[in-house]
Design an enzyme around this catalytic site. Sequence first.
Site, PDB file in Angstrom:
ATOM      1  N   LYS A  79       0.816  -1.161   0.021  1.00  0.00           N
ATOM      2  CA  LYS A  79      -0.072  -0.079   0.112  1.00  0.00           C
ATOM      3  C   LYS A  79       0.987   1.254   0.223  1.00  0.00           C
ATOM      4  O   LYS A  79       1.687   1.298   0.885  1.00  0.00           O
ATOM      5  CB  LYS A  79      -0.922  -0.134   0.974  1.00  0.00           C
ATOM      6  CG  LYS A  79      -2.052   1.079   1.282  1.00  0.00           C
ATOM      7  CD  LYS A  79      -2.789   0.730   2.577  1.00  0.00           C
ATOM      8  CE  LYS A  79      -3.919   1.841   2.652  1.00  0.00           C
ATOM      9  NZ  LYS A  79      -4.904   1.598   3.671  1.00  0.00           N
ATOM     10  N   SER A 154      -9.661   1.424   3.212  1.00  0.00           N
ATOM     11  CA  SER A 154      -8.898   2.251   2.228  1.00  0.00           C
ATOM     12  C   SER A 154      -7.750   1.428   1.483  1.00  0.00           C
ATOM     13  O   SER A 154      -7.187   1.907   0.636  1.00  0.00           O
ATOM     14  CB  SER A 154      -8.326   3.554   2.857  1.00  0.00           C
ATOM     15  OG  SER A 154      -7.424   2.958   3.959  1.00  0.00           O
ATOM     16  N   SER A 178      -9.794  -0.848   7.188  1.00  0.00           N
ATOM     17  CA  SER A 178      -9.307  -0.524   5.925  1.00  0.00           C
ATOM     18  C   SER A 178      -8.722  -1.971   5.321  1.00  0.00           C
ATOM     19  O   SER A 178      -8.411  -2.015   4.325  1.00  0.00           O
ATOM     20  CB  SER A 178      -8.417   0.421   6.077  1.00  0.00           C
ATOM     21  OG  SER A 178      -9.068   1.662   6.045  1.00  0.00           O
TER      22      SER A 178
END
Length: 513
Positions: A79, A154, A178
Amino acid sequence: MSLIEKSAKQLLADLSARSVSAVEVTEAYLTEIASHDAKVGAFLRVDAEGALAKARDIDQRRALNQPVGHLAGIPVAVKDILCSRGEVVTCASRILEHFAAPYDSTVVAKLKAADAVLIGRTNLDEFAMGGSTENSAFHVTHNPWDLSCFAGGSSGGSAASVAARMAPLAIGTDTGGSIRQPAGLCGITGLKPTYGHVSRYGVVAFASSLDQVGPMARTAEDAALLLETIAGHDPLDSTSVHSPVPPYSEWIEQPLEGLTIGLVREHFGPGLDEEVNAAVRDAIRIYESLGAKVKEVSLPHSKYAVATYYIIAPSEASSNLARYDGAHYGYRTDERDMLAELDAQRKALEAAGDKKAAAQLDTALVRMYRRSRSEGFGAEVKRRIMLGTYALSAGYYDAYYLKALKVRRLIRQDFDKAFEDVDLIAGPATAAPGYKIGERADDPLAMYLLDLYTVSANLAGIGGIVFPCGFSQAGLPIGLQLQAPPFEEDRLLRAAHMFQRATDWHTRRPALT
């Protein structure tokens, strides 16, 4: 079976036996990314050259019988919120679009030491603020099961990369769900560790008392491999806890005897989609068939979790993001244009005879701060900064922030009491199987409710895991969430593995053409 269909555990076995090379594995995933990521949008950047160079180095060391790391030759997507020395770390924000990290985060350093092949940086909601990956400043990430739906967030890019077979493993972060929410929507396995079990050093902070890094994979076995690589105490992170890191991947086959699962009565109320309700209850019956007992428990303060979260998290965000002012990090507004604007405003006020207003205009420094932040941040980040600043402001601190901290304590006490009677708590990961892109974009409150079943674990600091337990009639995955007492990740992984040995939901793959 093709290389991209194999689990990370199977690939490691093949690599160790030298029946396949790290270069072949990396090339297979790079080909998949080149074929499908234009439609999915999982990655912000792909480092094909660096990944192949790392793979060649691993192959050479294996050929010379030199030692290699725990994940040698396995591609891992990361990420784009974890620092990696010399690489741009955008957090999917224009304000950090050209910011290169001067050091490695501890998680990235551990992945490099384990000889993982870092294949690319995945998309996210800007600064991890969102539940759909629609808030990225660069592009939306689509759900590989239905490209008209969002992937969750997210960590939507990490979840989509694993679901679409563009990476066998990925790193996500979880501040309010997330990792778990996109894992549920994309049909993969995602684990949020206990707060303090994985170092946050070098992770760009959103809400420091809630952020946690965790593994995303197709199976619990693969999540175990990744978790044992990245977990452990880190003296560079003051919130890191001295907790042992068991060999999760070795222990995962050990059955859980006498398992008692708690069902939270508040999780099955109005608003829960009927297909999700049915799939979760079917999953509980599978656990019962495996010998588990089921007991109803109550988390009476869970109804306040979303409201509490959206006071605490924005308050911490408003403080953490104050550093992005155009002077210290990242984007700075066009100063020549800004000075011209300021001069024109001053002259206009003076011409109108309003000397008081002219004297009260921003200084050049203040205007630079204001324009840099206004132009660099997206709408959702600005909304949360304003919300948090308001909650922390004089006269409102006690009414909002302090009260939220007290409710947070009650939420944790609810979990402690429930875990006196049960080993795990089971329930849905999301209220519905999927959501269309743009469906909730104009309704922030509806977006915040996507975290309904996940935020309480972050507030309590406990671990949770999500994995597929069925599919909707429209073909979208449905996720089951298990939560455990602090530092019982081993229990979570073994329980998830029990389920995955008895079912095949986790083996299904989206048909991308």
